[in-house]
Design a protein around this motif. Structure first.
Motif, PDB file in Angstrom:
ATOM      1  N   GLN A  24       0.835  -1.203   0.000  1.00  0.00           N
ATOM      2  CA  GLN A  24       0.000   0.000   0.000  1.00  0.00           C
ATOM      3  C   GLN A  24       0.872   1.257   0.000  1.00  0.00           C
ATOM      4  OE1 GLN A  24      -2.182  -1.067   3.554  1.00  0.00           O
ATOM      5  NE2 GLN A  24      -4.089  -1.305   2.388  1.00  0.00           N
ATOM      6  N   LYS A  25       1.930   1.247   0.795  1.00  0.00           N
ATOM      7  CA  LYS A  25       2.825   2.404   0.851  1.00  0.00           C
ATOM      8  C   LYS A  25       3.458   2.656  -0.512  1.00  0.00           C
ATOM      9  CE  LYS A  25       4.082   1.728   5.699  1.00  0.00           C
ATOM     10  NZ  LYS A  25       5.185   1.419   6.623  1.00  0.00           N
ATOM     11  N   VAL A  26       3.922   1.584  -1.156  1.00  0.00           N
ATOM     12  CA  VAL A  26       4.548   1.721  -2.471  1.00  0.00           C
ATOM     13  C   VAL A  26       3.543   2.285  -3.473  1.00  0.00           C
ATOM     14  CG1 VAL A  26       5.494   0.410  -4.418  1.00  0.00           C
ATOM     15  CG2 VAL A  26       6.299  -0.045  -2.104  1.00  0.00           C
ATOM     16  N   GLU A  27       2.325   1.777  -3.456  1.00  0.00           N
ATOM     17  CA  GLU A  27       1.306   2.259  -4.391  1.00  0.00           C
ATOM     18  C   GLU A  27       0.992   3.730  -4.172  1.00  0.00           C
ATOM     19  OE1 GLU A  27      -1.958  -0.455  -3.939  1.00  0.00           O
ATOM     20  OE2 GLU A  27      -0.864  -2.093  -4.883  1.00  0.00           O
ATOM     21  N   ILE A  28       0.910   4.147  -2.918  1.00  0.00           N
ATOM     22  CA  ILE A  28       0.624   5.552  -2.615  1.00  0.00           C
ATOM     23  C   ILE A  28       1.767   6.434  -3.094  1.00  0.00           C
ATOM     24  CG2 ILE A  28       0.326   7.221  -0.739  1.00  0.00           C
ATOM     25  CD1 ILE A  28      -1.188   4.960   0.792  1.00  0.00           C
ATOM     26  N   VAL A  29       3.009   6.028  -2.816  1.00  0.00           N
ATOM     27  CA  VAL A  29       4.168   6.826  -3.227  1.00  0.00           C
ATOM     28  C   VAL A  29       4.249   6.890  -4.748  1.00  0.00           C
ATOM     29  CG1 VAL A  29       6.688   6.913  -3.245  1.00  0.00           C
ATOM     30  CG2 VAL A  29       5.478   6.438  -1.124  1.00  0.00           C
ATOM     31  N   LEU A  30       4.028   5.758  -5.416  1.00  0.00           N
ATOM     32  CA  LEU A  30       4.079   5.756  -6.879  1.00  0.00           C
ATOM     33  C   LEU A  30       2.985   6.633  -7.483  1.00  0.00           C
ATOM     34  CD1 LEU A  30       4.963   2.036  -7.684  1.00  0.00           C
ATOM     35  CD2 LEU A  30       6.450   4.049  -7.795  1.00  0.00           C
ATOM     36  N   ALA A  31       1.827   6.668  -6.837  1.00  0.00           N
ATOM     37  CA  ALA A  31       0.750   7.541  -7.321  1.00  0.00           C
ATOM     38  C   ALA A  31       1.198   9.002  -7.281  1.00  0.00           C
ATOM     39  CB  ALA A  31      -0.508   7.339  -6.483  1.00  0.00           C
ATOM     40  N   GLY A  32       1.931   9.372  -6.252  1.00  0.00           N
ATOM     41  CA  GLY A  32       2.432  10.747  -6.160  1.00  0.00           C
ATOM     42  C   GLY A  32       3.567  11.020  -7.128  1.00  0.00           C
ATOM     43  N   LEU A  33       4.374   9.988  -7.400  1.00  0.00           N
ATOM     44  CA  LEU A  33       5.516  10.172  -8.308  1.00  0.00           C
ATOM     45  C   LEU A  33       5.107  10.207  -9.776  1.00  0.00           C
ATOM     46  CD1 LEU A  33       8.183   7.827  -6.644  1.00  0.00           C
ATOM     47  CD2 LEU A  33       8.121  10.324  -6.626  1.00  0.00           C
TER      48      LEU A  33
END
Length: 109
Positions: A24-33
């Motif tokens: 979930q953390k990776v998905e959230i960060v990738l969404a911002g990137l």
């Protein structure tokens, strides 16, 4: 005064902290990137603070940097291990020399 203290205690006892999986953390960060939405929008959507987002982003980028360093880091580590072995051998030799010198002094007295 007793009532407000009781009320504050109950509020703090009821506070629940959310937790996220690594995925979930990776998905959230990738969404911002990705850049199609602002970081602020991504944070609002997932109800997290921007500070938390940037902390996760920094951790993700650092882990990636370490993983991609690969051979360069390992060769530096190999050199440090070689130097440690060399110093340990030198320390062993000096310790042995001191023991011999000590025995010689005791015999000389």
């Amino acid at each position: 005064m007793g009532r407000s203290t009781d009320k504050e205690t109950r509020l703090s006892e009821q506070r629940k902290y959310r937790s996220w999986t690594a995925q979930q953390k990776v998905e959230i960060v990738l969404a911002g990137l990705r850049g199609d939405r602002s970081v602020r929008e991504v944070c609002r959507e997932h109800a997290i603070s921007e500070t938390l987002y940037y902390g996760w982003r920094d951790q993700l980028l650092e882990a990636g940097r370490e993983r991609l360093a690969g051979k360069e880091e390992r060769s530096g580590e190999r050199e440090l291990r070689r130097k440690i072995r060399e110093l340990e051998r030198a320390l062993g030799r000096k310790t042995y020399e001191l023991e011999i010198a000590g025995e010689a002094l005791r015999g000389w007295e």
